[in-house]
Design an enzyme around this catalytic site. Structure first.
Site, PDB file in Angstrom:
ATOM      1  N   GLU A 228       0.833  -1.135  -0.338  1.00 53.10           N
ATOM      2  CA  GLU A 228      -0.472   0.157   0.207  1.00 53.10           C
ATOM      3  C   GLU A 228       0.864   1.296   0.247  1.00 53.10           C
ATOM      4  O   GLU A 228       0.562   2.107  -0.444  1.00 53.10           O
ATOM      5  CB  GLU A 228      -1.273  -0.329   1.201  1.00 53.10           C
TER       6      GLU A 228
ATOM      7  N   GLN B 109      -8.843  -6.117  11.977  1.00 51.78           N
ATOM      8  CA  GLN B 109      -8.438  -5.139  10.661  1.00 51.78           C
ATOM      9  C   GLN B 109      -9.241  -3.468  11.106  1.00 51.78           C
ATOM     10  O   GLN B 109      -9.284  -2.578  10.164  1.00 51.78           O
ATOM     11  CB  GLN B 109      -8.971  -4.911   9.600  1.00 51.78           C
TER      12      GLN B 109
END
Length: 572
Positions: free
Chosen positions: A51, A114
């Site tokens: 990312e 998450q």
């Protein structure tokens, strides 16, 4: 009115905003958006391998085009992996919108799988952020995000969207706003006419003026206006690391980059000037050194779109808030050529002094038949590319060598992390540039340390056929760290050397690319010629350079702008 789900609204809003490409990595909380993305064809998605690389790609695209880059990632680790990239963009005022997934609204604060408070984590390094709690608000939020990111002092904006807001089973009316107005956000654009007139008068009457332009002067027609003004005044021009290319690097009026590793003539011209005309700069520590000794006899004119940047570190005698191109346009309209004749003799005397500093040739270096100097490599690279490449840099000695020895004649051609100094920035930034300009030569100049920070993106390059030319200046060390250890810590090289550098040629080949190894000066020109002749191939050049070489000039710690080391044995 069209009925869309939240996920569909995200994609439709991006389409209506004119976004053509986004960089991202899928995950659980954004799968509904990825499904909506799959069912359309107007927006291209670039799948990175990490990312952080997605953010740097968007950043590189923004720096090379002036447009807003767009990133899409999942929640938790997907979002936190972006923080370094967001901070990089924030420090250098780069426009970007990052859309991150979030756990469902009912689970926020419950330590769900998450879950990370992306708004809280990113708050210190974003221009603004949004947490969307109502589906109907999505189009307006996205419109605001792009408006905020691209206006005033640009910067990254985070849009955090909980998973239940994107539920494909729930449809709501969709309408994308044609404009946006924020009562609390209205950047000053034009600049105060009285201040502009005062600044012009001060500049024209100056005996030793200098124009000092930075990253805030790169876009619109600002570089052309600076060139026009500098020609009228006849004064020297210097650029910050972020501003290289704003003024043509091969122009006689350009005295080089200023600052920590700036040229002798640039730093001395700043120190001994009587008027500094600062355009789109922050007066950060790398360009000022000791503030108590900073340019003691200079009147400072400062144009900036961000009022908080004016007189933040260095007091501005004549502050002007507004877009640089608007202020310069107004200033040029006020110029009377007759007034420029009054101090012509003073300007000629000023140039005589500057040329004496130039004659010292502070960028000179000794050439060896046995080992390659990094300066040699950069100069050969300049010749091989005809000085017309997009050069994306990582951070370290190679960055400074490129900034000093590769003159940039066009804005937006020098792409580097100036404020945060992010190792691993160069390769993904180059990918963002190459994808936008497929027919252009794009170079990533890097070191044997920096390149390994995001080297996994060689896989992305293969997938998307990105023929970047990667030039590794390999000194088997963290070169800039080692230089400071040489100069400040009496040569105690604490963890700055390594003997486990990979075989970059074989590594390039493993990823499906071309690798070239260079160790001798006699091999360099031919190897570069081969490298740049492979137009459709990514090439990794592993170039062994002198491990003992330092970057000079270098400002003396805690000194004034005119106090510099010119070599290992000479200082001003």
């Amino acid at each position: 009115m069209e009925m869309l789900s939240g996920a569909e609204m995200v994609i439709r809003s991006l389409q209506d905003q004119g976004v053509e490409r986004i960089y991202g990595y899928p995950g659980g909380s954004v799968l509904d958006i990825y499904d909506a993305l799959f069912q359309q064809s107007s927006i291209e998605h670039v799948l990175v391998r990490h990312e952080q690389a997605a953010v740097h790609m968007a950043d590189g695209y923004s720096r090379a085009t002036g447009e807003v880059g767009t990133v899409l990632v999942t929640s938790g680790p997907g979002a936190t992996n972006c923080i370094t990239g967001i901070a990089t963009a924030y420090m250098d005022s780069i426009p970007m919108v990052l859309i991150s997934g979030q756990v469902p609204t009912t689970m926020i604060g419950e330590d769900a799988f998450q879950e990370t408070d992306m708004i809280g984590v990113s708050r210190p390094v974003v221009k603004h952020s949004f947490l969307c709690k109502n589906v109907e608000d999505l189009p307006t939020i996205i419109k605001k995000a792009y408006y905020i990111a691209s206006t005033g002092r640009p910067g990254p904006v985070v849009v955090d969207i909980p998973k239940d807001i994107m539920n494909p089973a729930l449809k709501f009316p969709y309408e994308y706003p044609t404009s946006v107005s924020l009562r609390s956000y209205n950047p000053t654009q034009q600049g105060h006419k009285k201040q502009i007139r005062k600044a012009l008068k001060t500049l024209i009457e100056a005996k030793r003026p200098i124009i000092y332009a930075g990253g805030g002067a790169v876009w619109n027609d600002t570089p052309a206006l600076i060139k026009q003004l500098a020609t009228h005044i006849g004064c020297p021009v210097t650029n910050t690391l972020m501003g290289l290319g704003v003024f043509p690097g091969t122009d006689e009026q350009f005295v080089g980059m200023l600052g920590m590793h700036g040229t002798l003539e640039a730093n001395k011209s700043m120190h001994f000037s009587d008027v500094i005309f600062a355009i789109g700069v922050r007066f950060d520590d790398r360009t000022t050194n000791n503030l108590e000794k900073y340019c003691p006899n200079s009147t400072i004119i400062h144009i900036d779109i961000d009022p908080t940047s004016i007189s933040k570190t260095v007091n501005a005698d004549i502050p002007i808030v507004g877009y640089a191109h608007n202020v310069l346009t107004a200033m040029l309209e006020m110029i009377d050529d007759e007034d420029l004749q009054n101090n012509k003799a003073d300007i000629e005397t000023w140039w005589k002094q500057i040329n004496e500093w130039r004659d010292k040739k502070c960028l000179g270096y000794e050439i060896s038949e046995e080992s390659l100097k990094p300066q040699q490599v950069v100069e050969a690279m300049y010749k091989a590319t005809n000085g017309d490449a997009y050069v994306c840099s990582d951070v370290g000695q190679h960055q400074m060598f490129a900034a000093l020895y590769y003159p940039f004649d066009k804005p937006g051609r020098w792409i580097n992390s100036g404020g945060l100094g992010t190792m691993g920035f160069g390769l993904p930034a180059a990918m963002g540039v190459q994808m936008e300009f497929p027919d252009s030569t794009v170079v990533c100049i890097t070191g044997d340390g920096s390149i390994q920070m995001n080297i996994q993106e060689l896989s992305t390059c293969l997938q998307y056929d990105l023929p970047i030319k990667i030039i590794i200046l390999n000194n088997h060390a963290l070169g800039m760290v080692k230089q400071w250890q040489d100069m400040v810590y009496k040569g105690r090289h604490s963890h700055s050397y390594w003997d486990s550098v990979p075989n970059f040629v074989k590594l390039a080949q493993a990823y499906g690319h071309v690798g070239i190894k260079v160790d001798k000066p006699a091999e360099l020109e031919g190897a570069l010629e081969r490298c740049f002749s492979l137009k459709d191939k990514l090439v990794v050049m592993d170039i062994g350079v002198d491990e003992l070489e330092h970057v000079y000039p270098m400002l003396v710690k805690y000194g004034a702008m005119n106090e510099m080391y010119l070599s290992k044995t000479e200082r001003t």
